[in-house]
Design a protein around this motif. Structure first.
Motif, PDB file in Angstrom:
ATOM      1  N   THR A  96      -5.874 -17.316  -3.088  1.00 55.48           N
ATOM      2  CA  THR A  96      -5.207 -16.040  -2.890  1.00 55.48           C
ATOM      3  C   THR A  96      -4.320 -16.094  -1.656  1.00 55.48           C
ATOM      4  N   GLY A  97      -3.314 -15.244  -1.646  1.00 54.59           N
ATOM      5  CA  GLY A  97      -2.423 -15.105  -0.499  1.00 54.59           C
ATOM      6  C   GLY A  97      -2.376 -13.654  -0.057  1.00 54.59           C
ATOM      7  N   HIS A  98      -2.256 -13.440   1.247  1.00 52.08           N
ATOM      8  CA  HIS A  98      -2.276 -12.096   1.809  1.00 52.08           C
ATOM      9  C   HIS A  98      -1.266 -12.042   2.945  1.00 52.08           C
ATOM     10  N   GLU A  99      -0.391 -11.042   2.924  1.00 53.99           N
ATOM     11  CA  GLU A  99       0.544 -10.863   4.033  1.00 53.99           C
ATOM     12  C   GLU A  99       0.857  -9.384   4.171  1.00 53.99           C
ATOM     13  N   GLY A 100       1.070  -8.960   5.399  1.00 59.47           N
ATOM     14  CA  GLY A 100       1.355  -7.550   5.597  1.00 59.47           C
ATOM     15  C   GLY A 100       1.491  -7.173   7.050  1.00 59.47           C
ATOM     16  N   ILE A 101       1.489  -5.857   7.267  1.00 59.59           N
ATOM     17  CA  ILE A 101       1.642  -5.282   8.596  1.00 59.59           C
ATOM     18  C   ILE A 101       0.616  -4.161   8.757  1.00 59.59           C
ATOM     19  N   GLU A 102       0.067  -4.044   9.951  1.00 59.04           N
ATOM     20  CA  GLU A 102      -0.878  -2.978  10.279  1.00 59.04           C
ATOM     21  C   GLU A 102      -0.412  -2.290  11.557  1.00 59.04           C
ATOM     22  N   LEU A 103      -0.548  -0.965  11.576  1.00 56.12           N
ATOM     23  CA  LEU A 103      -0.110  -0.172  12.714  1.00 56.12           C
ATOM     24  C   LEU A 103      -1.219   0.802  13.084  1.00 56.12           C
ATOM     25  N   ASP A 104      -1.535   0.863  14.364  1.00 53.99           N
ATOM     26  CA  ASP A 104      -2.538   1.787  14.890  1.00 53.99           C
ATOM     27  C   ASP A 104      -1.892   2.505  16.067  1.00 53.99           C
ATOM     28  N   ASN A 141      -4.012  10.597  15.811  1.00 51.40           N
ATOM     29  CA  ASN A 141      -4.300   9.188  15.530  1.00 51.40           C
ATOM     30  C   ASN A 141      -3.711   8.824  14.178  1.00 51.40           C
ATOM     31  N   ALA A 142      -3.236   7.588  14.047  1.00 50.45           N
ATOM     32  CA  ALA A 142      -2.745   7.106  12.755  1.00 50.45           C
ATOM     33  C   ALA A 142      -3.058   5.623  12.624  1.00 50.45           C
ATOM     34  N   GLN A 143      -3.579   5.251  11.464  1.00 47.56           N
ATOM     35  CA  GLN A 143      -3.787   3.853  11.110  1.00 47.56           C
ATOM     36  C   GLN A 143      -3.110   3.654   9.757  1.00 47.56           C
ATOM     37  N   LEU A 144      -2.110   2.797   9.720  1.00 49.24           N
ATOM     38  CA  LEU A 144      -1.322   2.569   8.518  1.00 49.24           C
ATOM     39  C   LEU A 144      -1.282   1.078   8.222  1.00 49.24           C
ATOM     40  N   SER A 145      -1.338   0.745   6.942  1.00 44.66           N
ATOM     41  CA  SER A 145      -1.336  -0.660   6.552  1.00 44.66           C
ATOM     42  C   SER A 145      -0.515  -0.836   5.281  1.00 44.66           C
ATOM     43  N   TYR A 146       0.305  -1.880   5.264  1.00 46.18           N
ATOM     44  CA  TYR A 146       1.015  -2.277   4.052  1.00 46.18           C
ATOM     45  C   TYR A 146       0.786  -3.773   3.877  1.00 46.18           C
ATOM     46  N   GLY A 147       0.227  -4.157   2.738  1.00 39.53           N
ATOM     47  CA  GLY A 147      -0.057  -5.565   2.501  1.00 39.53           C
ATOM     48  C   GLY A 147       0.130  -5.955   1.055  1.00 39.53           C
ATOM     49  N   VAL A 148       0.534  -7.179   0.847  1.00 39.96           N
ATOM     50  CA  VAL A 148       0.656  -7.745  -0.496  1.00 39.96           C
ATOM     51  C   VAL A 148      -0.446  -8.794  -0.624  1.00 39.96           C
ATOM     52  N   HIS A 149      -1.340  -8.570  -1.584  1.00 39.93           N
ATOM     53  CA  HIS A 149      -2.482  -9.450  -1.822  1.00 39.93           C
ATOM     54  C   HIS A 149      -2.320 -10.013  -3.229  1.00 39.93           C
ATOM     55  N   SER A 150      -2.138 -11.319  -3.345  1.00 37.96           N
ATOM     56  CA  SER A 150      -1.788 -11.889  -4.640  1.00 37.96           C
ATOM     57  C   SER A 150      -2.614 -13.122  -4.975  1.00 37.96           C
ATOM     58  N   TYR A 151      -2.753 -13.354  -6.290  1.00 41.39           N
ATOM     59  CA  TYR A 151      -3.383 -14.580  -6.770  1.00 41.39           C
ATOM     60  C   TYR A 151      -2.400 -15.724  -6.584  1.00 41.39           C
ATOM     61  N   ALA A 211       0.635 -12.682  -9.236  1.00 38.32           N
ATOM     62  CA  ALA A 211       0.235 -11.323  -9.612  1.00 38.32           C
ATOM     63  C   ALA A 211      -0.614 -10.698  -8.507  1.00 38.32           C
ATOM     64  N   ASP A 212      -0.562  -9.376  -8.417  1.00 42.58           N
ATOM     65  CA  ASP A 212      -1.381  -8.670  -7.431  1.00 42.58           C
ATOM     66  C   ASP A 212      -2.864  -8.835  -7.763  1.00 42.58           C
ATOM     67  N   ILE A 213      -3.677  -8.951  -6.725  1.00 43.51           N
ATOM     68  CA  ILE A 213      -5.127  -8.972  -6.907  1.00 43.51           C
ATOM     69  C   ILE A 213      -5.543  -7.570  -7.333  1.00 43.51           C
ATOM     70  N   ASP A 214      -6.369  -7.496  -8.371  1.00 47.99           N
ATOM     71  CA  ASP A 214      -6.812  -6.187  -8.829  1.00 47.99           C
ATOM     72  C   ASP A 214      -7.661  -5.509  -7.757  1.00 47.99           C
ATOM     73  N   THR A 215      -7.611  -4.213  -7.730  1.00 49.07           N
ATOM     74  CA  THR A 215      -8.292  -3.321  -6.773  1.00 49.07           C
ATOM     75  C   THR A 215      -7.851  -3.540  -5.326  1.00 49.07           C
ATOM     76  N   ALA A 216      -6.664  -4.082  -5.108  1.00 51.84           N
ATOM     77  CA  ALA A 216      -6.139  -4.276  -3.752  1.00 51.84           C
ATOM     78  C   ALA A 216      -4.866  -3.442  -3.579  1.00 51.84           C
ATOM     79  N   PRO A 217      -5.003  -2.209  -3.059  1.00 54.00           N
ATOM     80  CA  PRO A 217      -3.801  -1.385  -2.872  1.00 54.00           C
ATOM     81  C   PRO A 217      -2.889  -1.968  -1.800  1.00 54.00           C
ATOM     82  N   ARG A 218      -1.590  -1.765  -1.978  1.00 50.51           N
ATOM     83  CA  ARG A 218      -0.641  -2.240  -0.973  1.00 50.51           C
ATOM     84  C   ARG A 218      -0.576  -1.293   0.222  1.00 50.51           C
ATOM     85  N   GLN A 219      -0.796  -0.006  -0.009  1.00 54.36           N
ATOM     86  CA  GLN A 219      -0.690   0.987   1.060  1.00 54.36           C
ATOM     87  C   GLN A 219      -2.041   1.646   1.313  1.00 54.36           C
ATOM     88  N   ILE A 220      -2.421   1.693   2.583  1.00 57.36           N
ATOM     89  CA  ILE A 220      -3.610   2.414   3.012  1.00 57.36           C
ATOM     90  C   ILE A 220      -3.238   3.136   4.303  1.00 57.36           C
TER      91      ILE A 220
END
Length: 192
Positions: free
Chosen positions: A95-103, A115-125, A138-147
Motif C-alpha cells: 500500500t501507499g499513503h501520502e497526504g497533509i495534516e494540519l493542527d 481548535n482544528a485538526q484537518l487531514s487530506y490523504g490518498v491511501h492506495s493499493y 485503487a483507493d483502499i476501501d474504508t479509507a476516507p481522503r478527508q477527515i
C-alpha cells in the motif's frame, strides 16, 4: 526499526523532518487462521517506510497566538497481511499513503478557544489481487481522503464551559473494487 530525524528552530517556528522504517511481526491469529492451500512461510513481517516533513510554531501576539503544526507525509507498506472479502488471507499486499495534516489552535479572546485538526490523504493499493478485483492504484476501501474536526470552546467563567464541535468524514469506498462508496458524514454536537 531505525528512525532519523532533523529539527531546526527559526525564531518561534520549528521545521522538522523524519525518515522511519517500522516493522510488525505476524500475529498468532494470522498464522493459525490460514485457509486450505495457504502456508505460514508465506507470511512475512509487515514493513513500512515513511517520510515526513513539516513545520510547527506560533504566529501572532503572545496574548492572542495562533499555534499550528502542518506536516506532509509519504509512506509505503509491504508484506501487508489482511483477510479479503472471500475470507482468504492475502500475505504480500503493498500500500501507499501520502497526504497533509494540519493542527491549529487560536484564542481570539480570553474566553474563546478554537481548535482544528484537518487531514487530506490518498491511501492506495500498490498491487493487484484478481480474486477481489484489487487494481494497483485503487483507493483502499474504508479509507476516507478527508477527515476534519473543528471545535469552539467558550468558558464565560471558571465553572462553565460550552463546546461546539463539527466532525467530518469524507467519502470513501466500501469494497476493494471501488465499485461502492459511502458519501461520508458530518456530525455537529453541543456540550454544556
Amino acid at each position: 526499526s531505525p528512525k532519523i530525524g532533523w529539527v531546526n528552530k527559526i525564531g518561534a517556528q520549528t521545521v522538522f523532518a523524519n525518515l522511519t522504517r517500522g516493522h510488525r511481526a505476524p500475529q498468532t491469529t494470522d498464522l493459525y487462521r490460514l485457509r486450505n492451500g495457504q502456508t505460514p512461510d508465506a507470511i512475512k513481517a509487515e514493513q513500512i517506510d515513511s517520510f515526513e516533513i513539516g513545520m510547527r510554531g506560533i504566529i501572532g501576539q503572545s496574548t492572542l497566538p495562533l499555534s499550528y503544526e502542518v506536516a506532509f507525509y509519504k509512506m509505503q507498506k509491504k508484506h501487508f497481511h489482511f483477510r479479503d472479502s472471500n475470507s482468504e488471507n492475502v500475505s504480500n499486499g503493498k500500500t501507499g499513503h501520502e497526504g497533509i495534516e494540519l493542527d491549529m489552535q487560536l484564542r481570539p479572546t480570553q474566553n474563546l478557544t478554537l481548535n482544528a485538526q484537518l487531514s487530506y490523504g490518498v491511501h492506495s493499493y500498490e498491487f493487484s489481487h484478481a480474486p477481489n478485483g484489487i487494481v494497483k492504484g485503487a483507493d483502499i476501501d474504508t479509507a476516507p481522503r478527508q477527515i476534519g474536526h473543528v471545535t469552539a470552546i467558550w468558558t464565560p467563567n471558571d465553572v462553565s464551559t460550552l463546546t461546539l464541535s463539527w466532525h467530518h468524514i469524507g467519502k470513501y469506498f466500501t469494497d476493494e473494487r471501488n465499485s461502492n462508496d459511502y458519501p461520508g458524514h458530518d456530525v455537529v454536537d453541543l456540550t454544556l
